[in-house]
Design a protein around this motif. Structure first.
Motif, PDB file in Angstrom:
ATOM      1  N   GLN A  28      28.970  43.866  22.274  1.00  0.00           N
ATOM      2  CA  GLN A  28      29.873  42.741  22.497  1.00  0.00           C
ATOM      3  C   GLN A  28      30.726  42.462  21.260  1.00  0.00           C
ATOM      4  OE1 GLN A  28      30.272  40.570  25.554  1.00  0.00           O
ATOM      5  NE2 GLN A  28      29.822  42.694  26.079  1.00  0.00           N
ATOM      6  N   SER A  29      31.908  41.883  21.548  1.00  0.00           N
ATOM      7  CA  SER A  29      32.857  41.518  20.475  1.00  0.00           C
ATOM      8  C   SER A  29      33.254  40.054  20.623  1.00  0.00           C
ATOM      9  CB  SER A  29      34.113  42.396  20.585  1.00  0.00           C
ATOM     10  OG  SER A  29      33.807  43.753  20.287  1.00  0.00           O
ATOM     11  N   PRO A  30      33.726  39.402  19.540  1.00  0.00           N
ATOM     12  CA  PRO A  30      33.897  39.948  18.196  1.00  0.00           C
ATOM     13  C   PRO A  30      32.584  40.015  17.445  1.00  0.00           C
ATOM     14  CG  PRO A  30      34.407  37.626  18.174  1.00  0.00           C
ATOM     15  CD  PRO A  30      34.083  37.970  19.600  1.00  0.00           C
ATOM     16  N   GLU A 106      38.771  35.634  15.768  1.00  0.00           N
ATOM     17  CA  GLU A 106      37.577  36.017  16.540  1.00  0.00           C
ATOM     18  C   GLU A 106      36.624  36.791  15.623  1.00  0.00           C
ATOM     19  OE1 GLU A 106      39.001  37.607  20.502  1.00  0.00           O
ATOM     20  OE2 GLU A 106      38.295  35.596  20.943  1.00  0.00           O
ATOM     21  N   HIS A 107      37.123  37.869  15.015  1.00  0.00           N
ATOM     22  CA  HIS A 107      36.304  38.540  14.014  1.00  0.00           C
ATOM     23  C   HIS A 107      36.246  37.665  12.764  1.00  0.00           C
ATOM     24  CE1 HIS A 107      37.221  41.931  16.687  1.00  0.00           C
ATOM     25  NE2 HIS A 107      36.037  42.378  16.294  1.00  0.00           N
ATOM     26  N   THR A 199      36.966  40.410  24.496  1.00  0.00           N
ATOM     27  CA  THR A 199      36.389  39.182  23.941  1.00  0.00           C
ATOM     28  C   THR A 199      36.522  38.000  24.903  1.00  0.00           C
ATOM     29  OG1 THR A 199      38.458  38.509  22.877  1.00  0.00           O
ATOM     30  CG2 THR A 199      36.943  39.903  21.585  1.00  0.00           C
ATOM     31  N   ARG A 247      36.418  33.509  20.845  1.00  0.00           N
ATOM     32  CA  ARG A 247      34.971  33.676  21.044  1.00  0.00           C
ATOM     33  C   ARG A 247      34.342  33.844  19.667  1.00  0.00           C
ATOM     34  NH1 ARG A 247      31.581  38.687  23.958  1.00  0.00           N
ATOM     35  NH2 ARG A 247      29.866  37.390  24.761  1.00  0.00           N
ATOM     36  N   GLN A 250      29.429  37.926  17.824  1.00  0.00           N
ATOM     37  CA  GLN A 250      28.267  38.317  18.633  1.00  0.00           C
ATOM     38  C   GLN A 250      27.340  39.222  17.810  1.00  0.00           C
ATOM     39  OE1 GLN A 250      28.103  36.848  21.821  1.00  0.00           O
ATOM     40  NE2 GLN A 250      29.802  35.794  20.837  1.00  0.00           N
TER      41      GLN A 250
END
Ligand SMILES: COc1ccc(C[C@H]2SC(=S)NC2=O)c(OC)c1
Ligand SMILES: [Zn+2]
Length: 261
Positions: A28-30, A106-107, A199, A247, A250
């Protein structure tokens, strides 16, 4: 209706697993990127972007973000090299951002968020006939992630922010021709890469992620214009400002992040 999802308290990322159990999957991402744990891989060549003949079509508010779509019926705009075995066709780009004074990437890098994140979405048209088919295949998509950091005004971002008033409401689409996203790229294309997912729902584990290390610098004012969009449609009486559409990171679940030079 059924698969309604969003970024609010009740329909946000912590609830997505109810309709999309893959939300708890193994790629899963990010993610949070820890540079000194990323394995430098000398076999990772440079990322090559051939966007010179790209054809942007429109800009739209899809109720989750603002998206610029491209003509992808041939290989006129592709990304290749780096971790990719084939050229991947540019399909669209969009952004994720925070609220006023809040970061919205997100990241994250060593637990630090950036103010925003640009995603350039590409699909493997060598192996798959359609984007939809590629979007659910393990090597179907390649997403280039670029961090946005506030500072000086970005000299080209105004071409997007000047158009945002035309797509304030969910469901609005306006012509957006002649835009080449190459003007948004930072000077260095050094990157981290890992195997991940979309994401947002449907959260397919189909993305080869390429996250550029150097952020693009945009002004507070430019970023603020993204927050003039709303998640809701013009006909709805409830107007909800479009912000914090990201998001959170993860679990890595044993994945390795590689680093270009
Ligand atoms: C095939 O269905 C979808 C659904 C959503 C998105 C956008 C998501 S995925 C990402 S990365 N960032 C986002 O906001 C897709 O983009 C490839 C594809
Ligand atoms: Zn995205």
């Amino acid at each position: 209706t059924g698969n309604q999802w969003g970024y609010g308290k009740d329909d946000g990322p912590s609830a997505w697993h109810k309709n999309y159990p893959i939300a708890e999957g193994d790629r899963q991402s990010p993610i949070d990127i820890v540079p000194n744990q990323a394995r430098h891989d000398p076999n990772l060549g440079p990322i090559v972007l051939n966007y010179d003949h790209c054809t942007s079509i429109n800009i739209a508010n899809n109720g989750h973000s603002v998206v610029v779509e491209f003509e992808d019926s041939d290989d006129r705009s592709v990304i290749q090299g780096g971790p990719l075995d084939n050229p991947y066709r540019l399909k669209q780009f969009h952004f994720h951002w925070g609220g006023k004074g809040c970061h919205g990437s997100e990241h994250t890098v060593e637990g630090n968020s950036y103010d925003s994140e640009l995603h350039l979405v590409h699909w493997n048209a060598v192996k798959f006939k359609t984007f939809q088919e590629a979007a659910s295949a393990p090597d179907g998509l390649a997403v280039l992630g670029i961090f946005l950091e506030t500072g000086d005004e970005h000299r080209w971002l105004h071409m997007i922010t000047d158009a945002l008033y035309t797509v304030k409401f969910k469901g609005s689409v306006t012509d957006f021709k002649g835009f080449n996203p190459k003007c948004l790229l930072p000077s260095s294309l050094h990157y981290w890469t890992y195997l991940g997912s979309l994401t947002t729902p449907p959260l397919h584990e189909s993305v080869i992620w390429i996250v550029i290390k150097e952020p693009m610098i945009v002004s507070d004012k430019q970023l603020g214009k993204f927050r003039t969009l709303v998640f809701t449609g013009e006909e709805e009486d409830q107007r909800t400002r479009m912000e914090n559409n990201f998001r959170p990171p993860q679990l890595l679940k044993g994945r390795k992040v590689r680093s270009s030079n």
